[in-house]
Design a protein around this motif. Structure first.
Motif, PDB file in Angstrom:
ATOM      1  N   SER A  71      13.840 -49.362  52.852  1.00  9.12           N
ATOM      2  CA  SER A  71      13.196 -48.322  53.667  1.00  9.12           C
ATOM      3  C   SER A  71      14.171 -47.201  53.986  1.00  9.12           C
ATOM      4  O   SER A  71      13.828 -46.010  53.928  1.00  9.12           O
ATOM      5  N   GLY A  74      14.868 -44.898  50.951  1.00  9.29           N
ATOM      6  CA  GLY A  74      13.747 -44.032  50.595  1.00  9.29           C
ATOM      7  C   GLY A  74      13.719 -42.738  51.377  1.00  9.29           C
ATOM      8  O   GLY A  74      13.150 -41.737  50.923  1.00  9.29           O
ATOM      9  N   LEU A  75      14.345 -42.708  52.554  1.00  8.44           N
ATOM     10  CA  LEU A  75      14.349 -41.513  53.397  1.00  8.44           C
ATOM     11  C   LEU A  75      15.183 -40.381  52.809  1.00  8.44           C
ATOM     12  O   LEU A  75      15.092 -39.245  53.282  1.00  8.44           O
ATOM     13  N   LEU A 201       6.288 -46.953  59.903  1.00  5.74           N
ATOM     14  CA  LEU A 201       7.016 -47.080  58.642  1.00  5.74           C
ATOM     15  C   LEU A 201       7.232 -48.548  58.295  1.00  5.74           C
ATOM     16  O   LEU A 201       7.089 -48.950  57.137  1.00  5.74           O
ATOM     17  N   THR A 205       5.785 -50.208  54.869  1.00  7.35           N
ATOM     18  CA  THR A 205       6.719 -50.775  53.890  1.00  7.35           C
ATOM     19  C   THR A 205       6.534 -52.278  53.742  1.00  7.35           C
ATOM     20  O   THR A 205       6.773 -52.836  52.671  1.00  7.35           O
ATOM     21  N   ALA A 225       9.586 -51.701  49.675  1.00  8.75           N
ATOM     22  CA  ALA A 225       9.916 -50.821  50.803  1.00  8.75           C
ATOM     23  C   ALA A 225      10.444 -49.474  50.313  1.00  8.75           C
ATOM     24  O   ALA A 225      10.099 -48.414  50.851  1.00  8.75           O
ATOM     25  N   THR A 229       8.508 -45.786  51.093  1.00  6.64           N
ATOM     26  CA  THR A 229       9.223 -44.750  51.841  1.00  6.64           C
ATOM     27  C   THR A 229       9.509 -43.538  50.970  1.00  6.64           C
ATOM     28  O   THR A 229       9.385 -42.386  51.421  1.00  6.64           O
ATOM     29  N   THR A 233       8.302 -39.739  51.745  1.00  4.06           N
ATOM     30  CA  THR A 233       9.334 -38.721  51.954  1.00  4.06           C
ATOM     31  C   THR A 233       9.208 -37.599  50.929  1.00  4.06           C
ATOM     32  O   THR A 233       9.382 -36.421  51.266  1.00  4.06           O
ATOM     33  N   GLN A 238       7.273 -37.474  57.397  1.00  6.03           N
ATOM     34  CA  GLN A 238       8.438 -38.056  58.039  1.00  6.03           C
ATOM     35  C   GLN A 238       8.016 -38.931  59.217  1.00  6.03           C
ATOM     36  O   GLN A 238       7.342 -38.462  60.133  1.00  6.03           O
TER      37      GLN A 238
END
Length: 360
Positions: A71, A74-75, A201, A205, A225, A229, A233, A238
């Motif tokens: 997770s 992925g951001l 989130l 995920t 996950a 994410t 993104t 967000q």
């Protein structure tokens, strides 16, 4: 969709292992080592496990660690970063070809070195074992594929475990000695923690991880996950950043789960085989570093990013290294994910091609 958690053999061993891992992580924080929350637990739990201290990792805890790290990674995939990586498709393909070729060479060297020297292993079994030991893919996935082909799975698993250990420990220290500056100071799209967004989130995920697990995909808790994410993104949706304490806890769980693999039985598994794998792993790191340096010249990316992206380590471990040191997380993750997927898909077909080629 039901999730079944099998209880560990001993809760006391799991708890004591986590306490050892925590102490190791805190010691590494005090010593200012790179990636302290993963390297500390990995190294210390490995050592105490090899000398016979009863350690144990509970699979749901390891899965939770991979879920959190997937997770968090992925951001980094903002729309701008997505466009950058899309333009690097040719470099990713070169990375995959390099990994397949390097794995073939590693496996062939192992076969020649140990031909007729491993008791109870036939020439055919050694050929299969050495090939899948050399393939640069996930340890558990390569071991399962090797088992279907009739390999000595203990030797395959030992080779992958030792290679990942050496890469995970060596490369972060090399980066620290190098003194490379952080590169991701302006790429993370989500910087603040929002409790409601974090819960949302987490739930999304979790669904992605469970779907991947149901489909039988490799590394489902990490990949599920990460994909969820990443997609949000990329769409500029967000939710929340991942708290630092949660990311550190996840690294601890992953480090400890890797460390418990190194039991006394592991140490006594064909010492000559392990020694050759260790030497070859160091050589592979050097070759990958040279390849990465050349790729960096072609792409214009920092050599440190390319080294992490092409190194023969595990996807989670190399991505964590990139995240903590801020060395091109999206590029490293993309290279490692694409390589893993390609190797998992191509390992068996390439093996059959390789076998036929040797017989002609």
């Amino acid at each position: 969709m039901l999730v079944r958690f099998s209880p560990p053999a001993s809760w006391w061993r799991v708890l004591s292992t986590l306490l050892i891992a925590l102490g190791a992580a805190l010691a590494c924080v005090g010593l200012h080592t790179p990636i302290p929350w993963m390297i500390g637990p990995l190294v210390v739990v490995s050592l105490v496990s090899m000398v016979g201290v009863p350690t144990e990792s509970w699979t749901p805890l390891r899965n939770t660690g991979q879920w959190v790290i997937g997770s968090a990674l992925g951001l980094y995939f903002t729309p701008e970063v997505g466009a950058l990586i899309a333009g690097l498709w040719w470099a990713v393909v070169l990375g995959v070809i390099w990994a397949l070729g390097l794995g073939l060479g590693f496996g062939a060297w192992l076969r020649r070195l140990h031909a007729g020297r491993l008791a109870g292993v036939s020439a055919e079994q050694l050929r299969i074992t050495s090939y899948f030991s050399g393939a640069i893919g996930g340890a558990s996935e390569m071991t399962l594929i090797a088992e279907r082909q009739g390999a000595r799975t203990d030797l395959v698993a030992a080779a992958h475990s030792l290679r990942v250990l050496l890469v995970t420990v060596t490369i972060p220290f090399a980066m620290q000695i190098w003194g490379v500056a952080p590169l991701d100071l302006s790429t993370l799209g989500v910087r603040e923690v929002h409790p409601v967004g974090l819960v949302s989130l987490g739930l999304l995920t979790l669904v992605g991880a469970l779907v991947m697990q149901r489909l039988g995909r490799a590394n489902p808790w990490f990949m599920g996950a990460l994909m969820v994410t990443l997609l949000f993104t990329l769409a500029d949706v967000q939710f929340s950043a991942i708290p630092g304490w949660l990311s550190a806890s996840a690294q601890l769980l992953i480090g400890a789960s890797l460390g418990v693999r190194f039991t006394p039985a592991f140490v006594h598994t064909a010492p000559r085989w392990l020694a050759s794998v260790g030497v070859a792993s160091l050589v592979m790191m050097g070759l990958c570093a040279a390849f990465a340096w050349g790729l960096a010249q072609l792409t214009g990316l920092h050599p440190a990013t390319m080294i992490l992206g092409t190194s023969p380590g595990g996807i989670a471990e190399m991505s964590i290294t990139a995240k903590v040191l801020q060395l091109g997380v999206p590029v490293v993750t993309a290279f490692q994910v694409c390589r893993l997927v390609a190797v998992l898909i191509l390992a068996e077909p390439v093996y059959h091609w390789w076998s036929r080629r040797r017989l002609t």
